[in-house]
Enzyme design. Structure first.
Site, PDB file in Angstrom:
ATOM      1  N   CYS A 189     -14.664 -18.453  23.411  1.00 43.29           N
ATOM      2  CA  CYS A 189     -13.894 -17.322  22.885  1.00 43.29           C
ATOM      3  C   CYS A 189     -14.050 -17.229  21.379  1.00 43.29           C
ATOM      4  O   CYS A 189     -14.626 -18.108  20.730  1.00 43.29           O
ATOM      5  CB  CYS A 189     -12.416 -17.454  23.271  1.00 43.29           C
ATOM      6  SG  CYS A 189     -11.547 -18.815  22.477  1.00 43.29           S
ATOM      7  N   ASP A 197     -12.252 -20.105  19.438  1.00 38.15           N
ATOM      8  CA  ASP A 197     -13.035 -21.344  19.422  1.00 38.15           C
ATOM      9  C   ASP A 197     -14.065 -21.308  18.293  1.00 38.15           C
ATOM     10  O   ASP A 197     -14.233 -22.277  17.548  1.00 38.15           O
ATOM     11  CB  ASP A 197     -13.769 -21.540  20.756  1.00 38.15           C
ATOM     12  CG  ASP A 197     -12.864 -21.982  21.882  1.00 38.15           C
ATOM     13  OD1 ASP A 197     -11.747 -22.459  21.609  1.00 38.15           O
ATOM     14  OD2 ASP A 197     -13.283 -21.849  23.048  1.00 38.15           O
ATOM     15  N   CYS A 199      -9.106 -17.421  27.023  1.00 40.05           N
ATOM     16  CA  CYS A 199     -10.408 -17.228  26.386  1.00 40.05           C
ATOM     17  C   CYS A 199     -10.988 -15.833  26.587  1.00 40.05           C
ATOM     18  O   CYS A 199     -11.585 -15.270  25.670  1.00 40.05           O
ATOM     19  CB  CYS A 199     -11.395 -18.277  26.891  1.00 40.05           C
ATOM     20  SG  CYS A 199     -11.121 -19.922  26.189  1.00 40.05           S
TER      21      CYS A 199
END
Length: 207
Positions: free
Chosen positions: A97, A100, A163
């Site tokens: 995602c 991240d 995500c």
């Protein structure tokens, strides 16, 4: 966005994402960043755990990505293509995602080049991320979407609960069009999302 609000969001995210195996997950990301699939044996050695303990923990991680030999090839940071390309010292990875991608440079103490795309327009969104901040963002008005999972609802990696809704958009206008189908999502500037990511990692991994 005010610093206090960013901190509040980060604490909510940390609570929603925190799972029973966070130490193992953090180590997985660090080992994956070396550029090779992670064997269960290597993970056990790094964590000073038995093979049985590691096998049990891995079996409880939703959406863990493994190859045919049972080696881990993806956990947040992955070798399997996603919309978020993540380049570190010539090594190509992907992230699950947008958050991240914004968080891992500080967590890993690396400089990364990120290439993503706006899900509404298809336009590219590119940036460089260091442990200290975001640089060379194009387009400059790009934003990031975030959802705040309920406490424990995304624990140990349910990608669908978080995500798939953390994305880069080329503009707030495009992000607002997308949010019509995800009204609970928050929209942040890339700089603010970076700050939230760093704070979330700090609260989720206090050691």
């Amino acid at each position: 966005m005010h610093e206090k609000e960013l901190e509040r969001l980060a604490k909510q995210l940390a609570n929603g994402l925190r799972g029973e195996h966070d130490a193992l997950c953090r180590m997985l990301v660090r080992l994956l960043a070396c550029g090779h699939p992670v064997t269960p044996e290597r993970l056990a050695t790094a964590l000073q755990m038995t093979a049985e303990q590691v096998a049990e923990a891995l079996a409880n991680l939703a959406d863990l990505e493994v190859d045919q030999s049972g080696n881990v090839v993806g956990w947040g940071l992955t070798f399997i293509p996603t919309p978020h390309r993540f380049l570190v010292e010539g090594r190509q990875f992907y992230t699950w995602c947008a958050l991240d991608a914004l968080t891992y440079p500080a967590l890993l103490q690396v400089v990364a080049s990120v290439e993503s795309s706006c899900p509404i327009s298809g336009a590219p969104v590119t940036l460089s991320i260091t442990p200290a901040g975001v640089h060379d963002l194009t387009p400059v008005g790009s934003v990031v979407s975030l959802v705040i999972p309920g406490q424990g609802s995304a624990r140990d990696g349910d990608r669908k609960s978080f995500c798939t809704q953390s994305l880069f958009f080329r503009s707030r206008r495009d992000a607002l069009r997308w949010r019509a189908s995800s009204p609970s999502a928050r929209l942040l500037s890339v700089a603010d999302a970076y700050k939230v990511g760093r704070l979330t990692a700090r609260y989720r991994y206090p050691s």
